[in-house]
Design a protein around this motif. Structure first.
Motif, short mmCIF file in Angstrom:
data_model
loop_
_atom_site.label_atom_id
_atom_site.label_comp_id
_atom_site.label_asym_id
_atom_site.label_seq_id
_atom_site.Cartn_x
_atom_site.Cartn_y
_atom_site.Cartn_z
N LEU A 25 -7.93 3.42 8.93
CA LEU A 25 -7.12 3.16 7.72
C LEU A 25 -5.82 3.59 7.70
N ILE A 26 -5.78 4.96 8.14
CA ILE A 26 -4.29 5.69 8.24
C ILE A 26 -3.42 4.84 9.38
N VAL A 27 -4.12 4.64 10.67
CA VAL A 27 -3.48 4.01 11.75
C VAL A 27 -2.91 2.71 11.19
N SER A 28 -3.77 1.90 10.45
CA SER A 28 -3.28 0.58 10.03
C SER A 28 -1.98 0.68 9.20
N LEU A 29 -1.79 1.54 8.47
CA LEU A 29 -0.49 1.87 7.70
C LEU A 29 0.67 1.72 8.53
N PHE A 30 0.70 2.11 9.60
CA PHE A 30 1.82 2.12 10.45
C PHE A 30 2.29 0.80 10.66
N PHE A 31 1.25 0.07 10.95
CA PHE A 31 1.32 -1.61 11.28
C PHE A 31 1.92 -2.11 9.88
N MET A 32 1.22 -1.73 8.72
CA MET A 32 1.63 -2.31 7.50
C MET A 32 3.19 -2.35 7.13
N TRP A 33 3.57 -1.20 7.53
CA TRP A 33 4.91 -1.17 6.84
C TRP A 33 6.01 -1.50 7.98
N VAL A 87 -4.35 10.59 -2.42
CA VAL A 87 -3.31 10.17 -3.30
C VAL A 87 -2.38 9.36 -3.15
N ALA A 88 -1.53 10.28 -2.38
CA ALA A 88 -0.11 9.49 -2.17
C ALA A 88 -0.22 8.34 -1.36
N VAL A 89 -1.34 8.12 -0.42
CA VAL A 89 -1.38 6.74 0.25
C VAL A 89 -1.70 5.90 -0.76
N ILE A 90 -2.85 6.23 -1.58
CA ILE A 90 -3.15 5.10 -2.61
C ILE A 90 -1.94 4.62 -3.56
N ILE A 91 -1.29 5.58 -3.86
CA ILE A 91 -0.09 5.08 -4.61
C ILE A 91 0.64 4.23 -4.02
N GLY A 92 1.07 4.59 -2.77
CA GLY A 92 1.86 3.83 -2.00
C GLY A 92 1.61 2.65 -1.69
N LEU A 93 0.00 2.59 -1.50
CA LEU A 93 -0.64 1.08 -1.22
C LEU A 93 -0.56 0.36 -2.59
N LEU A 94 -0.60 0.75 -3.68
CA LEU A 94 -0.68 0.19 -4.91
C LEU A 94 0.86 -0.47 -5.10
N LEU A 95 1.83 0.50 -5.01
CA LEU A 95 3.19 -0.06 -5.09
C LEU A 95 3.40 -1.13 -4.04
N TYR A 96 2.94 -0.93 -3.08
CA TYR A 96 3.45 -2.04 -1.91
C TYR A 96 2.71 -3.23 -2.38
N GLY A 97 1.58 -3.13 -2.66
CA GLY A 97 0.71 -4.53 -3.18
C GLY A 97 1.31 -5.16 -4.48
N LEU A 98 1.72 -4.27 -5.53
CA LEU A 98 2.52 -4.76 -6.61
C LEU A 98 3.64 -5.35 -6.22
N ALA A 211 -2.93 -8.92 -1.21
CA ALA A 211 -4.61 -8.98 -1.29
C ALA A 211 -4.84 -7.93 -0.28
N VAL A 212 -4.27 -8.03 0.89
CA VAL A 212 -4.61 -7.31 2.14
C VAL A 212 -4.53 -5.80 1.74
N VAL A 213 -3.35 -5.35 1.18
CA VAL A 213 -2.97 -4.12 0.78
C VAL A 213 -3.72 -3.57 -0.33
N PHE A 214 -4.14 -4.37 -1.24
CA PHE A 214 -4.93 -3.91 -2.44
C PHE A 214 -6.32 -3.59 -2.10
N PHE A 215 -6.80 -4.56 -0.87
CA PHE A 215 -8.00 -4.22 -0.32
C PHE A 215 -7.91 -2.85 0.44
N TRP A 216 -6.89 -2.74 1.02
CA TRP A 216 -6.79 -1.37 1.88
C TRP A 216 -6.83 -0.18 0.95
N ALA A 217 -6.23 -0.30 -0.26
CA ALA A 217 -6.16 0.80 -1.23
C ALA A 217 -7.56 1.05 -1.99
N LEU A 218 -8.26 0.05 -1.81
CA LEU A 218 -9.72 0.24 -2.22
C LEU A 218 -10.56 0.79 -1.15
N ALA A 219 -10.31 0.47 -0.20
CA ALA A 219 -10.98 1.31 1.24
C ALA A 219 -10.66 2.51 1.11
#
Length: 219
Positions: A25-33, A87-98, A211-219
């Motif tokens: 999950l964390i390695v995938s964040l590098f891909f996402m940004w 928590v910081a990762v989840i906040i980041g994903l929620l903002l990204y998805g928003l 959609a992908v980012v919100f799913f990742w936040a949930l995961a």
């Protein structure tokens, strides 16, 4: 094997298995940004055409985006220190998805400033992700192999860079170009339809990203 040795081996195996999911999950964040950062050049080209912008005006895409990093980097570090990496990762994903979701109403409204706001929100989320993901990947496992984990994770950023360009080229850029003379010969209805279709082309890919980012936040 003694009972104590067996128990220790089980604990290590369980710990190793339990780390795989958060590691992925964390390695995938590098891909996402990496994807988000490299879609900006595509957006500049698209918005310049869709909104008939000058070079200066289209440059606000990068300004709005990187101002999000500037404004939220310190709050992200404070949040990470107080509430932890997760928590910081989840906040980041929620903002990204928003931010990615905001591309849809921006396209409906046909307002360039709304897209700039959406990009600012995306970058705010990425500030949280980049601030927390790097030290988190270091902390996830043996300190002796931390450098290898970080290098491995950062290699996915390059993959995201390439993917962002490909996504933009295939799903955002229409390839339809009209010269100023051709546009002048169009009726008002035809020009409006052309500009509208070019603006709305960005909404679909960003909704998919949301959609992908919100799913990742949930995961």
């Amino acid at each position: 094997m003694s009972l104590s040795s067996h128990t220790t081996h089980q604990a290590r195996t369980s710990s190793g298995v339990s780390l795989w999911l958060p590691l992925v999950l964390i390695v995938s964040l590098f891909f996402m940004w990496g994807v988000a950062n490299n879609l900006n050049d595509i957006l500049i080209t698209q918005f310049k055409k869709a909104f008939v912008l000058s070079d200066f005006a289209s440059g606000w895409v990068q300004s709005a985006f990187y101002f999000g990093y500037f404004a939220l980097a310190i709050p992200a570090a404070v949040a990470m220190k107080r509430f932890g990496y997760k928590v910081a990762v989840i906040i980041g994903l929620l903002l990204y998805g928003l931010g990615a979701s905001l591309f849809y109403p921006a396209a409906l409204a046909h307002e360039y400033s709304y897209f700039l706001l959406a990009l600012f929100v995306i970058a705010s989320g990425l500030a949280f992700l980049e601030t927390s993901a790097n030290p988190m990947i270091v902390a996830m496992g043996d300190p002796e192999t931390a450098e290898r984990r970080l290098n491995f994770a950062q290699s996915f950023n390059s993959l995201g860079t390439i993917s962002g360009v490909l996504i933009g080229r295939e799903f955002i850029l229409s390839g339809v170009e009209h010269s100023p003379d051709a546009l002048a010969r169009m009726s008002e209805v035809e020009r409006t339809a052309f500009y509208t279709s070019e603006v709305q082309a960005v909404a679909g890919p960003y909704l998919a990203i949301a959609a992908v980012v919100f799913f990742w936040a949930l995961a």
